[in-house]
Structure formats: C-alpha cells, structure tokens
Scaffold this motif. Structure first.
Motif, PDB file in Angstrom:
ATOM      1  N   TYR A   4       0.830  -1.200   0.000  1.00 40.45           N
ATOM      2  CA  TYR A   4       0.000   0.000   0.000  1.00 40.45           C
ATOM      3  C   TYR A   4       0.870   1.258   0.000  1.00 40.45           C
ATOM      4  O   TYR A   4       0.598   2.208  -0.734  1.00 40.45           O
ATOM      5  CB  TYR A   4      -0.945  -0.011   1.205  1.00 40.45           C
ATOM      6  CG  TYR A   4      -1.808   1.226   1.298  1.00 40.45           C
ATOM      7  CD1 TYR A   4      -2.816   1.443   0.376  1.00 40.45           C
ATOM      8  CD2 TYR A   4      -1.596   2.171   2.293  1.00 40.45           C
ATOM      9  CE1 TYR A   4      -3.606   2.575   0.441  1.00 40.45           C
ATOM     10  CE2 TYR A   4      -2.382   3.306   2.368  1.00 40.45           C
ATOM     11  CZ  TYR A   4      -3.389   3.499   1.442  1.00 40.45           C
ATOM     12  OH  TYR A   4      -4.159   4.627   1.507  1.00 40.45           O
ATOM     13  N   SER A  46      -8.607   1.925  -2.688  1.00 40.35           N
ATOM     14  CA  SER A  46      -9.521   1.521  -1.611  1.00 40.35           C
ATOM     15  C   SER A  46      -9.371   0.041  -1.260  1.00 40.35           C
ATOM     16  O   SER A  46      -9.439  -0.326  -0.084  1.00 40.35           O
ATOM     17  CB  SER A  46     -10.955   1.844  -1.985  1.00 40.35           C
ATOM     18  OG  SER A  46     -11.351   1.104  -3.107  1.00 40.35           O
ATOM     19  N   ARG A  47      -9.171  -0.813  -2.244  1.00 38.86           N
ATOM     20  CA  ARG A  47      -9.036  -2.246  -1.962  1.00 38.86           C
ATOM     21  C   ARG A  47      -7.763  -2.548  -1.165  1.00 38.86           C
ATOM     22  O   ARG A  47      -7.845  -3.232  -0.135  1.00 38.86           O
ATOM     23  CB  ARG A  47      -9.072  -3.057  -3.251  1.00 38.86           C
ATOM     24  CG  ARG A  47      -8.971  -4.557  -2.965  1.00 38.86           C
ATOM     25  CD  ARG A  47      -9.191  -5.385  -4.175  1.00 38.86           C
ATOM     26  NE  ARG A  47     -10.601  -5.299  -4.539  1.00 38.86           N
ATOM     27  CZ  ARG A  47     -11.073  -5.625  -5.715  1.00 38.86           C
ATOM     28  NH1 ARG A  47     -10.257  -6.049  -6.649  1.00 38.86           N
ATOM     29  NH2 ARG A  47     -12.360  -5.533  -5.983  1.00 38.86           N
ATOM     30  N   PRO A  48      -6.574  -2.065  -1.578  1.00 39.80           N
ATOM     31  CA  PRO A  48      -5.386  -2.341  -0.749  1.00 39.80           C
ATOM     32  C   PRO A  48      -5.488  -1.731   0.649  1.00 39.80           C
ATOM     33  O   PRO A  48      -5.021  -2.319   1.623  1.00 39.80           O
ATOM     34  CB  PRO A  48      -4.232  -1.707  -1.527  1.00 39.80           C
ATOM     35  CG  PRO A  48      -4.710  -1.572  -2.913  1.00 39.80           C
ATOM     36  CD  PRO A  48      -6.191  -1.423  -2.832  1.00 39.80           C
ATOM     37  N   SER A  50      -8.253  -1.371   2.413  1.00 35.52           N
ATOM     38  CA  SER A  50      -9.142  -2.210   3.222  1.00 35.52           C
ATOM     39  C   SER A  50      -8.443  -3.503   3.635  1.00 35.52           C
ATOM     40  O   SER A  50      -8.697  -4.012   4.737  1.00 35.52           O
ATOM     41  CB  SER A  50     -10.440  -2.502   2.480  1.00 35.52           C
ATOM     42  OG  SER A  50     -10.205  -3.303   1.348  1.00 35.52           O
ATOM     43  N   VAL A  51      -7.564  -4.027   2.793  1.00 38.48           N
ATOM     44  CA  VAL A  51      -6.796  -5.215   3.157  1.00 38.48           C
ATOM     45  C   VAL A  51      -5.862  -4.896   4.320  1.00 38.48           C
ATOM     46  O   VAL A  51      -5.749  -5.664   5.274  1.00 38.48           O
ATOM     47  CB  VAL A  51      -6.005  -5.747   1.935  1.00 38.48           C
ATOM     48  CG1 VAL A  51      -4.996  -6.798   2.354  1.00 38.48           C
ATOM     49  CG2 VAL A  51      -6.955  -6.299   0.891  1.00 38.48           C
TER      50      VAL A  51
END
Length: 82
Positions: A4, A46-48, A50-51
């Motif tokens: 990220y 947004s996806r990385p 949230s991970v």
C-alpha cells in the motif's frame, strides 16, 4: 502495508511526472502532485487500504485475545470487589 505504501508513493511520483511533462515545473509540481494524490488514493487504492485495515484489525484482536487468555490463566477466579 508495504504494498500500500509503495502504491501511494507510485501514485504521487506518477502524478508528479505527468505534471512535469505538461509543463508545471519545480516545487509547485511536487506540491500539486501531493495534493492530487491524496483524493485519488482514496478512490483508486480503496481495496489495498481495506486489506491493510483488515490485517491490522486481525492483529489487534489476536493480541487482545492473548492478553485476555493470559489474564484468565493468571487469575482464574477473581474475587468481586466491594
């Protein structure tokens, strides 16, 4: 977390390079790249993010459970306080 962070830096440097190519030079292009990379990273990464947040939450919960387990082993039958 490292992925990220690298993606955030990559987005900033890509925007900075693009601004340099279109004719915005100097410190102003770096500042503008920084200002533009913040809202873009909220949308594009947004996806990385949230991970990473899920990973941090999982580690915090595991740590909390281990502390509770240790407390229960150290004092298995606590006496109620008056």
């Amino acid at each position: 977390m490292w992925l990220y962070s690298l993606l955030r830096f990559g987005l900033f440097f890509a925007l900075w390079g693009l601004l340099e190519l279109i004719g915005v030079h100097g410190l102003f292009s770096a500042f503008l790249g920084l200002v533009l990379s913040i809202p873009l990273s909220l949308v594009l990464l947004s996806r990385p993010r949230s991970v990473v947040a899920g990973n941090i939450e999982q580690r915090v919960n595991a740590r909390r459970e281990s502390i509770e387990e240790l407390n229960s082993r150290l004092d298995p039958d606590p006496e109620p306080e008056d």
